[in-house]
Design a protein around this motif. Structure first.
Motif, PDB file in Angstrom:
ATOM      1  N   ALA A 167      43.285  65.804  11.800  1.00 41.69           N
ATOM      2  CA  ALA A 167      42.756  64.710  12.621  1.00 41.69           C
ATOM      3  C   ALA A 167      41.846  63.802  11.805  1.00 41.69           C
ATOM      4  N   VAL A 168      40.967  64.405  11.029  1.00 39.32           N
ATOM      5  CA  VAL A 168      40.055  63.618  10.185  1.00 39.32           C
ATOM      6  C   VAL A 168      40.832  62.924   9.070  1.00 39.32           C
ATOM      7  N   SER A 169      41.820  63.618   8.517  1.00 39.92           N
ATOM      8  CA  SER A 169      42.643  63.020   7.462  1.00 39.92           C
ATOM      9  C   SER A 169      43.360  61.772   7.962  1.00 39.92           C
ATOM     10  N   GLY A 170      43.742  61.803   9.243  1.00 40.11           N
ATOM     11  CA  GLY A 170      44.420  60.644   9.816  1.00 40.11           C
ATOM     12  C   GLY A 170      43.565  59.400   9.750  1.00 40.11           C
ATOM     13  N   ILE A 171      42.291  59.519  10.142  1.00 40.09           N
ATOM     14  CA  ILE A 171      41.400  58.360  10.133  1.00 40.09           C
ATOM     15  C   ILE A 171      41.023  57.976   8.708  1.00 40.09           C
ATOM     16  N   LEU A 172      40.890  58.967   7.823  1.00 41.51           N
ATOM     17  CA  LEU A 172      40.575  58.664   6.426  1.00 41.51           C
ATOM     18  C   LEU A 172      41.741  57.966   5.734  1.00 41.51           C
ATOM     19  N   SER A 173      42.954  58.355   6.092  1.00 44.18           N
ATOM     20  CA  SER A 173      44.135  57.709   5.521  1.00 44.18           C
ATOM     21  C   SER A 173      44.213  56.249   5.943  1.00 44.18           C
ATOM     22  N   ILE A 174      43.883  55.993   7.204  1.00 41.24           N
ATOM     23  CA  ILE A 174      43.865  54.612   7.689  1.00 41.24           C
ATOM     24  C   ILE A 174      42.810  53.807   6.936  1.00 41.24           C
ATOM     25  N   ALA A 175      41.628  54.418   6.747  1.00 44.19           N
ATOM     26  CA  ALA A 175      40.560  53.730   6.016  1.00 44.19           C
ATOM     27  C   ALA A 175      40.987  53.433   4.576  1.00 44.19           C
ATOM     28  N   PHE A 176      41.667  54.396   3.950  1.00 44.32           N
ATOM     29  CA  PHE A 176      42.149  54.203   2.575  1.00 44.32           C
ATOM     30  C   PHE A 176      43.089  53.009   2.481  1.00 44.32           C
ATOM     31  N   TRP A 177      44.061  52.951   3.389  1.00 44.20           N
ATOM     32  CA  TRP A 177      45.020  51.848   3.363  1.00 44.20           C
ATOM     33  C   TRP A 177      44.364  50.523   3.733  1.00 44.20           C
ATOM     34  N   THR A 178      43.384  50.565   4.630  1.00 42.96           N
ATOM     35  CA  THR A 178      42.680  49.334   5.002  1.00 42.96           C
ATOM     36  C   THR A 178      41.959  48.737   3.802  1.00 42.96           C
ATOM     37  N   VAL A 179      41.222  49.587   3.093  1.00 42.30           N
ATOM     38  CA  VAL A 179      40.498  49.112   1.902  1.00 42.30           C
ATOM     39  C   VAL A 179      41.471  48.624   0.837  1.00 42.30           C
ATOM     40  N   THR A 180      42.531  49.396   0.599  1.00 44.58           N
ATOM     41  CA  THR A 180      43.510  49.031  -0.419  1.00 44.58           C
ATOM     42  C   THR A 180      44.188  47.699  -0.108  1.00 44.58           C
ATOM     43  N   LEU A 181      44.629  47.537   1.122  1.00 43.84           N
ATOM     44  CA  LEU A 181      45.329  46.313   1.506  1.00 43.84           C
ATOM     45  C   LEU A 181      44.399  45.106   1.533  1.00 43.84           C
ATOM     46  N   ARG A 182      43.139  45.325   1.890  1.00 42.26           N
ATOM     47  CA  ARG A 182      42.179  44.217   1.850  1.00 42.26           C
ATOM     48  C   ARG A 182      41.943  43.764   0.413  1.00 42.26           C
ATOM     49  N   MET A 183      41.875  44.707  -0.493  1.00 45.73           N
ATOM     50  CA  MET A 183      41.707  44.354  -1.902  1.00 45.73           C
ATOM     51  C   MET A 183      42.909  43.560  -2.401  1.00 45.73           C
ATOM     52  N   VAL A 184      44.101  43.982  -1.999  1.00 41.60           N
ATOM     53  CA  VAL A 184      45.316  43.261  -2.384  1.00 41.60           C
ATOM     54  C   VAL A 184      45.303  41.857  -1.803  1.00 41.60           C
ATOM     55  N   ALA A 185      44.869  41.739  -0.545  1.00 38.14           N
ATOM     56  CA  ALA A 185      44.826  40.433   0.106  1.00 38.14           C
ATOM     57  C   ALA A 185      43.835  39.500  -0.581  1.00 38.14           C
ATOM     58  N   VAL A 186      42.680  40.036  -0.943  1.00 38.29           N
ATOM     59  CA  VAL A 186      41.671  39.220  -1.634  1.00 38.29           C
ATOM     60  C   VAL A 186      42.213  38.719  -2.963  1.00 38.29           C
ATOM     61  N   GLN A 187      42.892  39.589  -3.697  1.00 33.21           N
ATOM     62  CA  GLN A 187      43.470  39.199  -4.980  1.00 33.21           C
ATOM     63  C   GLN A 187      44.597  38.179  -4.805  1.00 33.21           C
ATOM     64  N   SER A 188      45.304  38.262  -3.676  1.00 34.43           N
ATOM     65  CA  SER A 188      46.476  37.403  -3.472  1.00 34.43           C
ATOM     66  C   SER A 188      46.128  36.047  -2.859  1.00 34.43           C
ATOM     67  N   VAL A 189      45.289  36.055  -1.826  1.00 34.92           N
ATOM     68  CA  VAL A 189      45.003  34.809  -1.109  1.00 34.92           C
ATOM     69  C   VAL A 189      43.554  34.379  -1.200  1.00 34.92           C
ATOM     70  N   GLY A 190      42.694  35.256  -1.703  1.00 37.18           N
ATOM     71  CA  GLY A 190      41.305  34.879  -1.926  1.00 37.18           C
ATOM     72  C   GLY A 190      40.388  35.068  -0.734  1.00 37.18           C
ATOM     73  N   GLU A 191      40.913  35.043   0.476  1.00 35.22           N
ATOM     74  CA  GLU A 191      40.102  35.203   1.674  1.00 35.22           C
ATOM     75  C   GLU A 191      40.867  35.983   2.725  1.00 35.22           C
ATOM     76  N   VAL A 192      40.203  36.959   3.300  1.00 38.25           N
ATOM     77  CA  VAL A 192      40.830  37.756   4.352  1.00 38.25           C
ATOM     78  C   VAL A 192      40.457  37.146   5.698  1.00 38.25           C
ATOM     79  N   THR A 193      41.359  36.359   6.253  1.00 40.42           N
ATOM     80  CA  THR A 193      41.132  35.715   7.543  1.00 40.42           C
ATOM     81  C   THR A 193      41.283  36.738   8.669  1.00 40.42           C
ATOM     82  N   PRO A 194      40.841  36.396   9.882  1.00 37.03           N
ATOM     83  CA  PRO A 194      41.038  37.322  11.005  1.00 37.03           C
ATOM     84  C   PRO A 194      42.502  37.721  11.204  1.00 37.03           C
ATOM     85  N   VAL A 195      43.416  36.775  10.974  1.00 37.34           N
ATOM     86  CA  VAL A 195      44.838  37.097  11.131  1.00 37.34           C
ATOM     87  C   VAL A 195      45.256  38.148  10.107  1.00 37.34           C
ATOM     88  N   TYR A 196      44.821  37.971   8.852  1.00 36.68           N
ATOM     89  CA  TYR A 196      45.121  38.968   7.829  1.00 36.68           C
ATOM     90  C   TYR A 196      44.491  40.314   8.183  1.00 36.68           C
TER      91      TYR A 196
END
Length: 240
Positions: free
Chosen positions: A16-45
């Motif tokens: 159960a805890v791993s589930g939420i930690l996995s989501i947090a991991f992907w959230t941080v990872t994808l936000r970093m990718v978005a920042v590198q790609s578009v420069g700003e993480v908008t609400p839609v992103y």
């Protein structure tokens, strides 16, 4: 020695805890990718990242569980739905609606409003209520399947061996509610408690219908239907 029951409870809680930690991991990872790609993480992103992270987080949790445990992918209980079980799904959906209504009434009597989910706040920030319509679709295609796979088919089912079915439903529902705690930190203590109580009463029928049917299709369908109803209701309010 914690015994077999304690061991299963520990494993279920870890998943159960791993589930939420996995989501947090992907959230941080994808936000970093978005920042590198578009420069700003908008609400839609942010909304897109949140939903993709839930899907990938559920998949990663399942992969890790089946890699480290003796269970295999055949452990997943999903099959073609049967018409004879449709009434169980409808009953579960009705129980969800009535449970949410009951918690809402108790909260209003106590003078406490539920805290809003951080995702709903992000939609409001975007100024684009049409996003809610997409979230309703994603509730069926991504969020429902990912969360039900982890919290019903793995966490709840893991508890069947040394606990009764009813106990497994209650305990897994408590875990499901508690892991949502970070999503409701924007409210007061009473508001957060009301929101977690709502999630708990939603989880109980989801767990029951999985116990009753041994088919992941039904909790996914009920979960998706309820979330879609909430999003469509929010959209109708926002659109006037």
């Amino acid at each position: 020695m914690i015994g077999k029951a304690g061991g299963d409870l520990l494993i279920a809680a870890s998943v159960a805890v791993s589930g939420i930690l996995s989501i947090a991991f992907w959230t941080v990872t994808l936000r970093m990718v978005a920042v590198q790609s578009v420069g700003e993480v908008t609400p839609v992103y942010s909304i897109a990242i949140s939903n993709v992270s839930v899907g990938l987080g559920g998949l990663l949790t399942a992969v890790v569980y089946f890699t480290l445990s003796d269970d295999e992918w055949a452990y997943i209980d999903v099959s073609v739905p049967r018409l004879s079980q449709a009434k169980d799904g409808l009953f579960a959906l009705l129980a969800v609606v009535l449970g949410v209504y009951a918690v809402g009434e108790v909260s209003r009597y106590a003078g406490v409003e539920s805290a809003s989910h951080s995702l709903v706040d992000t939609v409001a920030e975007s100024g684009n209520p049409e996003i809610l319509l997409w979230l309703a679709v994603l509730a069926f295609l991504v969020v429902g399947p990912a969360e039900e796979l982890v919290y019903r088919n793995i966490v709840q089912k893991r508890l069947y061996t040394n606990f009764s079915g009813g106990t497994a439903v209650v305990v897994s529902s408590m875990m499901f509610a508690l892991v949502h705690f970070p999503s409701y930190l924007n409210g007061t203590g009473g508001q957060t408690l009301s929101s977690l109580a709502t999630i708990f009463v939603v989880a109980l029928p989801l767990g029951w219908v999985f116990l009753k049917t041994s088919n992941l299709f039904y909790p996914i369908a009920v979960h998706g239907a309820y979330n879609a109803f909430v999003y469509y209701s929010l959209y109708a309010t926002a659109a006037g």
